[in-house]
Scaffold this active site. Sequence first.
Site, PDB file in Angstrom:
ATOM      1  N   HIS A  16      14.651  -3.873  16.753  1.00 55.76           N
ATOM      2  CA  HIS A  16      15.856  -3.111  16.978  1.00 55.76           C
ATOM      3  C   HIS A  16      16.965  -3.561  15.956  1.00 55.76           C
ATOM      4  O   HIS A  16      17.156  -4.851  15.582  1.00 55.76           O
ATOM      5  CB  HIS A  16      16.386  -4.260  18.296  1.00 55.76           C
ATOM      6  CG  HIS A  16      15.303  -3.885  19.499  1.00 55.76           C
ATOM      7  ND1 HIS A  16      15.720  -2.749  20.197  1.00 55.76           N
ATOM      8  CD2 HIS A  16      14.451  -4.701  19.803  1.00 55.76           C
ATOM      9  CE1 HIS A  16      14.798  -2.728  21.286  1.00 55.76           C
ATOM     10  NE2 HIS A  16      13.909  -4.091  20.915  1.00 55.76           N
ATOM     11  N   HIS A 194       9.709  -0.164  26.377  1.00 53.60           N
ATOM     12  CA  HIS A 194       9.577  -1.566  26.840  1.00 53.60           C
ATOM     13  C   HIS A 194       8.885  -1.606  28.315  1.00 53.60           C
ATOM     14  O   HIS A 194       9.628  -1.152  29.271  1.00 53.60           O
ATOM     15  CB  HIS A 194      10.667  -2.326  26.653  1.00 53.60           C
ATOM     16  CG  HIS A 194      11.250  -2.649  25.201  1.00 53.60           C
ATOM     17  ND1 HIS A 194      11.368  -1.345  24.519  1.00 53.60           N
ATOM     18  CD2 HIS A 194      11.840  -3.625  24.557  1.00 53.60           C
ATOM     19  CE1 HIS A 194      11.913  -1.853  23.263  1.00 53.60           C
ATOM     20  NE2 HIS A 194      11.979  -3.372  23.245  1.00 53.60           N
ATOM     21  N   GLU A 197       6.878  -7.021  29.574  1.00 52.55           N
ATOM     22  CA  GLU A 197       7.471  -8.206  29.022  1.00 52.55           C
ATOM     23  C   GLU A 197       7.756  -9.062  30.074  1.00 52.55           C
ATOM     24  O   GLU A 197       6.935 -10.079  30.314  1.00 52.55           O
ATOM     25  CB  GLU A 197       8.547  -7.942  27.990  1.00 52.55           C
ATOM     26  CG  GLU A 197       9.142  -9.089  27.254  1.00 52.55           C
ATOM     27  CD  GLU A 197      10.296  -8.856  26.640  1.00 52.55           C
ATOM     28  OE1 GLU A 197      10.900  -9.782  25.779  1.00 52.55           O
ATOM     29  OE2 GLU A 197      11.198  -7.765  26.829  1.00 52.55           O
ATOM     30  N   ASP A 275      10.800  -7.637  16.717  1.00 55.19           N
ATOM     31  CA  ASP A 275      11.623  -7.402  17.775  1.00 55.19           C
ATOM     32  C   ASP A 275      12.880  -7.542  17.393  1.00 55.19           C
ATOM     33  O   ASP A 275      13.807  -6.492  16.837  1.00 55.19           O
ATOM     34  CB  ASP A 275      11.139  -8.060  18.774  1.00 55.19           C
ATOM     35  CG  ASP A 275      11.694  -7.946  20.134  1.00 55.19           C
ATOM     36  OD1 ASP A 275      12.238  -6.662  20.229  1.00 55.19           O
ATOM     37  OD2 ASP A 275      11.585  -8.414  21.233  1.00 55.19           O
ATOM     38  N   ASP A 276      13.477  -8.620  17.262  1.00 53.05           N
ATOM     39  CA  ASP A 276      15.014  -9.187  16.943  1.00 53.05           C
ATOM     40  C   ASP A 276      15.067 -10.472  15.956  1.00 53.05           C
ATOM     41  O   ASP A 276      15.137 -11.345  16.487  1.00 53.05           O
ATOM     42  CB  ASP A 276      15.808  -9.487  18.098  1.00 53.05           C
ATOM     43  CG  ASP A 276      15.684  -8.396  19.221  1.00 53.05           C
ATOM     44  OD1 ASP A 276      16.525  -7.363  18.790  1.00 53.05           O
ATOM     45  OD2 ASP A 276      15.191  -8.219  20.124  1.00 53.05           O
TER      46      ASP A 276
END
Length: 315
Positions: A16, A194, A197, A275-276
């Site tokens: 992201h 997504h 998760e 991811d981040d």
Amino acid sequence: MYEWLNALPKAELHLHLEGSLEPELLFALAERNKIALPWNDVEALRSAYAFNNLQEFLDLYYQGADVLRSEQDFYDLTWAYLQRCKSQNVIHTEPFFDPQTHTDRGIPFEVVLNGINQALKDGREQLGISSGLILSFLRHLSEEEAQKTLDQALPFRDAFIAVGLDSSEKGHPPSKFQRVFDRARSEGFEAVAHAGEEGPPEYIWEALDLLKIKRIDHGVRAIEDERLMQRIIDEQIPLTVCPLSNTKLCVFDHMSQHNILDMLERGVKVTVNSDDPAYFGGYVTENFHALHTHLGMTEDQARRLAQNSLDARLV
């Protein structure tokens, strides 16, 4: 081993852009845009990066994104990420961006897109990094708002390779967005989402059967459903797994409990992603290295994971 992993050619398929906003750049953009921050300095912000779950992280993530205002801001954000890719031999990336995070703040869609796209173009020409941008809908918002975002995106159809679905998973099943994804696919977009998760394996089934996705983002809870696992293996559906994110957000209590290598050895097309990374303490190489440190990942496994990422590209 770190240097060897760093030199391994790889792709990143779950990143992201807003989550690559490092504290130093966040403070610089806040100063540029004359925005007061609730943290006194970079270290105070870093110390705030202690999350117990996905929602606590998202609250901080959206607060941080508020410093992104101009095309130059979005360019600088994306360019900083691409430079990190270059330093870690990430030769291809397919990042997400969340237009609703910005349009809901009054930032025009094209301002966000123009800044990101110019950086991706420069990344191709100056750094040799190929890329494809994924427009991601925020699942905690309504289907109607996602449809409006798709309306905004259609004039820029050629700027994207796919649509995705992210944000708070619990209570927001993929089925909520079936009509949006049907429409996006009819317009020629590929689809990813997504799923699995924090949400149950049922959400992965929905993403596959209702949204007709080509790739599962996260998907680590698939291992709880043997029939689902067999389908993922048989159809070679890629999973974009994010190990450091999973431990930081307490999907797994410790990296030593992570199931990515178990899935790899069972024939699942798993990939390693960050991811981040600004929030979770590492980019792609750090994620690979954590698997080596805590799970004893071998060079052969690392090569297979890296090759999976290159094979699972949408473009």
